[in-house]
Motif scaffolding. Structure first.
Motif, short mmCIF file in Angstrom:
data_model
loop_
_atom_site.label_atom_id
_atom_site.label_comp_id
_atom_site.label_asym_id
_atom_site.label_seq_id
_atom_site.Cartn_x
_atom_site.Cartn_y
_atom_site.Cartn_z
N THR A 42 90.28 -30.83 -11.49
CA THR A 42 90.51 -32.27 -11.51
C THR A 42 89.29 -32.98 -12.09
OG1 THR A 42 91.99 -32.18 -9.60
CG2 THR A 42 91.01 -34.31 -10.11
N GLY A 43 89.53 -34.02 -12.88
CA GLY A 43 88.43 -34.81 -13.42
C GLY A 43 88.76 -36.28 -13.39
N VAL A 44 87.72 -37.12 -13.34
CA VAL A 44 87.88 -38.57 -13.39
C VAL A 44 86.80 -39.13 -14.30
CG1 VAL A 44 89.03 -38.98 -11.18
CG2 VAL A 44 86.55 -38.73 -11.24
N LEU A 45 87.08 -40.27 -14.93
CA LEU A 45 86.12 -40.86 -15.85
C LEU A 45 86.37 -42.34 -16.00
CD1 LEU A 45 87.54 -41.42 -18.98
CD2 LEU A 45 87.92 -38.98 -18.59
N PHE A 46 85.32 -43.05 -16.43
CA PHE A 46 85.49 -44.43 -16.88
C PHE A 46 84.51 -44.72 -18.00
CE2 PHE A 46 81.92 -45.42 -14.02
CZ PHE A 46 81.20 -46.35 -14.79
N LEU A 47 84.85 -45.73 -18.81
CA LEU A 47 83.99 -46.27 -19.86
C LEU A 47 84.08 -47.78 -19.77
CD1 LEU A 47 85.47 -43.92 -22.55
CD2 LEU A 47 83.05 -43.89 -21.99
N ALA A 48 82.94 -48.46 -19.81
CA ALA A 48 82.92 -49.92 -19.67
C ALA A 48 81.87 -50.52 -20.58
CB ALA A 48 82.65 -50.31 -18.21
N ASN A 49 82.12 -51.75 -21.06
CA ASN A 49 81.14 -52.41 -21.93
C ASN A 49 80.39 -53.50 -21.15
OD1 ASN A 49 83.48 -54.01 -21.83
ND2 ASN A 49 83.11 -54.88 -23.88
N THR A 50 79.56 -53.04 -20.24
CA THR A 50 78.70 -53.92 -19.46
C THR A 50 77.40 -53.20 -19.15
OG1 THR A 50 78.55 -55.26 -17.44
CG2 THR A 50 79.72 -53.18 -17.27
N ILE B 42 83.56 -57.20 -15.18
CA ILE B 42 83.34 -56.25 -16.27
C ILE B 42 84.17 -56.71 -17.47
CG2 ILE B 42 83.58 -53.84 -16.97
CD1 ILE B 42 83.62 -53.20 -13.92
N PRO B 43 83.56 -56.92 -18.64
CA PRO B 43 84.34 -57.38 -19.80
C PRO B 43 85.55 -56.49 -20.09
CG PRO B 43 82.00 -57.60 -20.23
CD PRO B 43 82.12 -56.89 -18.92
N SER B 44 85.36 -55.17 -20.11
CA SER B 44 86.50 -54.27 -20.24
C SER B 44 86.13 -52.92 -19.66
CB SER B 44 86.94 -54.12 -21.71
OG SER B 44 86.02 -53.31 -22.42
N ILE B 45 87.16 -52.20 -19.20
CA ILE B 45 86.94 -50.89 -18.62
C ILE B 45 88.20 -50.07 -18.81
CG2 ILE B 45 87.67 -51.66 -16.31
CD1 ILE B 45 85.60 -49.68 -15.15
N VAL B 46 88.02 -48.80 -19.11
CA VAL B 46 89.13 -47.86 -19.20
C VAL B 46 88.78 -46.68 -18.31
CG1 VAL B 46 88.16 -46.75 -21.27
CG2 VAL B 46 90.59 -46.50 -20.74
N ALA B 47 89.78 -46.15 -17.59
CA ALA B 47 89.56 -45.03 -16.68
C ALA B 47 90.70 -44.05 -16.83
CB ALA B 47 89.45 -45.51 -15.24
N ALA B 48 90.45 -42.80 -16.42
CA ALA B 48 91.48 -41.77 -16.53
C ALA B 48 91.28 -40.72 -15.45
CB ALA B 48 91.45 -41.12 -17.91
N VAL B 49 92.37 -40.05 -15.13
CA VAL B 49 92.36 -38.91 -14.21
C VAL B 49 92.94 -37.71 -14.95
CG1 VAL B 49 93.22 -37.96 -12.03
CG2 VAL B 49 92.62 -40.39 -12.19
N VAL B 50 92.28 -36.57 -14.80
CA VAL B 50 92.71 -35.33 -15.46
C VAL B 50 93.05 -34.31 -14.39
CG1 VAL B 50 91.96 -33.42 -16.94
CG2 VAL B 50 91.27 -35.77 -17.47
N ARG B 51 94.15 -33.60 -14.57
CA ARG B 51 94.52 -32.49 -13.70
C ARG B 51 95.04 -31.33 -14.55
NH1 ARG B 51 97.76 -33.80 -8.06
NH2 ARG B 51 95.93 -33.76 -6.70
N ASP B 52 94.51 -30.15 -14.27
CA ASP B 52 94.99 -28.94 -14.94
C ASP B 52 95.01 -29.08 -16.46
OD1 ASP B 52 95.41 -27.71 -12.44
OD2 ASP B 52 97.39 -28.63 -12.28
N GLY B 53 93.95 -29.68 -16.98
CA GLY B 53 93.80 -29.78 -18.42
C GLY B 53 94.55 -30.91 -19.09
N GLN B 54 95.23 -31.76 -18.32
CA GLN B 54 96.02 -32.85 -18.89
C GLN B 54 95.62 -34.19 -18.28
OE1 GLN B 54 98.27 -32.30 -21.37
NE2 GLN B 54 97.73 -30.12 -21.28
N VAL B 55 95.67 -35.25 -19.10
CA VAL B 55 95.48 -36.60 -18.58
C VAL B 55 96.76 -36.98 -17.82
CG1 VAL B 55 95.10 -39.02 -19.13
CG2 VAL B 55 93.93 -37.25 -20.44
N VAL B 56 96.64 -37.25 -16.53
CA VAL B 56 97.82 -37.59 -15.73
C VAL B 56 97.89 -39.09 -15.42
CG1 VAL B 56 97.98 -35.30 -14.70
CG2 VAL B 56 96.62 -37.07 -13.55
N TRP B 57 96.81 -39.80 -15.71
CA TRP B 57 96.83 -41.26 -15.55
C TRP B 57 95.70 -41.84 -16.39
CZ3 TRP B 57 92.97 -44.56 -13.64
CH2 TRP B 57 93.36 -45.90 -13.47
N ARG B 58 95.99 -42.95 -17.04
CA ARG B 58 94.98 -43.66 -17.81
C ARG B 58 95.36 -45.13 -17.82
NH1 ARG B 58 96.45 -42.81 -22.55
NH2 ARG B 58 95.68 -40.69 -22.90
#
Length: 458
Positions: free
Chosen positions: A319-327, A25-41
């Motif tokens: 809880t939420g999770v997400l990613f964005l990638a340019n592929t 994957i050329p680039s990818i960003v991901a994050a985890v959300v808990r209780d309304g806050q980003v707890v990891w990115r």
């Protein structure tokens, strides 16, 4: 950034790095959300590279940041759906309306607004244009003029059949009822209230370049990007990891005043499933749904030439999770599920402390054992004056009820969702069924009357 422990953060980063490296994957960003806050990115790879024939062997841009834009693809659909539901709540449309009521002359069969939202309207998956994701779009009038019987593939309501065309039509419904372009409505009613100010229709710097990765060589091809006109509501928007995190918080239940909580919950209810009896994936009203290890997730995947994105939220534990990638292709479906599992494994939530409450004496007197004929049920008192009625055996027709101003109770879920419970002096009347303290208790108004228990003779 991280608010989880170092061990958790390392495990999450390693999983993301394995995906970026192994799937090329050329680039990818991901994050985890808990209780309304980003707890990891975290991000991996490079967002842009050299252009021109023979170039692109190694992307040269920096790692993605929280401000780097990627295309959302079909996550756009969920944002359009929120405006549609706002229109419903305002009384400007009914979900049972045929789309032709709001788009006169549109030859889209008898599909209703609800069926377009849930991809059960029977429309073809793609519009009657060239490959719409890689070419400039046509205006709404031209798109509507091209519709005909050939765009209806199935009887409305018969089956799940994903339709980008259906959301193009919903975008036009929004535009006509609001009197502004669909994007203006989405921006004013969804993006601005949620603080998603870096979500736009066209890219702004810094943004990732969309690439296709050669299947048999480590080289890139730059994918085209256009304004898609009438089909833009199906996948036009660009966004950032931070904005998509705000969206995940919304989907998990923090509506920010954009929707009523009950309306958002309605959107997350399964309207159809897309994998038959397995029911691991389905669709609500504008939201994709997934089940994973006891979780019921809502969100959406997104795909446009050069980009992939996905967001999932679990309302049960915010809880939420997400990613964005340019592929164009390559990110595995299991990435976000694995990120959820890593957080759950390393930092499981503690259950909330139990604390006693205050009970209305009249309601407290209702609790305990009741019988539907000979079948025992338990009535429990819930917080905020709610009631729960469930079989003692644990299965069957269980429902929760909330009080109404007229003294009745309204079913929230289960078999009795939407039905009325009335409390009598010695019985419960639930949509014609009578529950009594004893099985078929004499002297209570059980329809058909009550005889005596006896042993049959031979």
């Amino acid at each position: 950034m991280t608010q989880v422990g170092q061990v958790t953060a390392r495990a999450l980063l390693r999983r993301l790095a394995v995906e970026q490296s192994g799937s090329r994957i050329p680039s990818i960003v991901a994050a985890v959300v808990r209780d309304g806050q980003v707890v990891w990115r975290a991000g991996r790879g490079a967002t842009t590279g050299p252009e021109g024939p023979g170039a692109g062997r190694v992307p040269e841009g920096g790692e993605p940041t929280p401000a780097t834009q990627y295309r959302l693809g079909s996550i756009t659909k969920s944002m359009v759906a929120v405006v549609v539901m706002r229109l419903r709540d305002e009384g400007l449309l009914d979900l049972a309306d045929p789309v032709g009521k709001h788009l006169p002359g549109a030859r889209a069969g008898e599909a209703t607004i609800a069926q377009l939202l849930s991809h059960t309207g029977g429309l073809t998956a793609e519009p009657p244009t060239d490959w719409w994701e890689r070419t400039p779009g046509v205006e709404a009038g031209e798109l509507l003029g091209r519709l005909g019987p050939g765009q209806v593939r199935h009887r409305p309501g018969r089956r799940y059949h994903y339709s980008n065309l259906g959301f193009g039509l919903l975008g036009e419904v929004v535009a006509r009822l609001r009197g502004v372009p669909w994007l203006e409505a989405v921006r004013a009613e969804v993006l601005e209230p949620l603080g998603m100010r870096d979500t736009t229709a066209r890219p702004r710097p810094p943004h990732a370049t969309g690439y296709a990765v050669h299947p048999y060589a480590d080289v890139l091809l730059t994918e085209p990007e256009h304004d898609h006109g009438a089909m833009a509501p199906a996948g036009q928007l660009w966004s950032t990891a931070d904005d998509l995190a705000r969206w995940a918080v919304f989907v998990a239940g923090d509506t920010g005043g954009v929707l009523g909580a009950q309306t958002l919950a309605e959107m997350r209810e399964p309207a159809t499933v897309d994998d038959g009896d397995a029911w691991t994936g389905g669709y609500g009203l504008g939201f994709q749904l997934a089940r994973h290890r006891g979780r019921r997730l809502a969100g959406h995947t997104g795909s446009m030439p050069g980009f992939l994105a996905t967001v999932w939220a679990d309302p049960a534990d915010a809880t939420g999770v997400l990613f964005l990638a340019n592929t164009t292709s390559g990110v595995g479906r299991g990435l976000l599920f694995d990120l959820l599992d890593i957080v759950e494994e390393h930092e499981p939530r503690l259950p909330a402390e139990w604390r006693p409450g205050v009970a209305d004496p009249d309601l407290l007197a209702l609790t305990g054992l009741w019988h539907w004929g000979p079948a025992p049920f338990t009535l429990r008192l819930l917080p905020d004056r709610g009631l729960s009625l469930a079989p003692v055996s644990g299965g069957g027709r269980a429902s929760r009820f909330v009080p109404q101003d007229d003294g009745t109770w309204l079913g929230l879920d289960g078999y009795y969702a939407g039905e009325t419970l009335r409390v009598g002096p010695d019985h419960l009347d639930l949509n014609t069924f009578v529950f009594t303290r004893e099985p078929y208790e004499p002297g209570t108004p059980v329809p058909g009357g009550v005889g005596e228990w006896h042993t049959p003779t031979t």
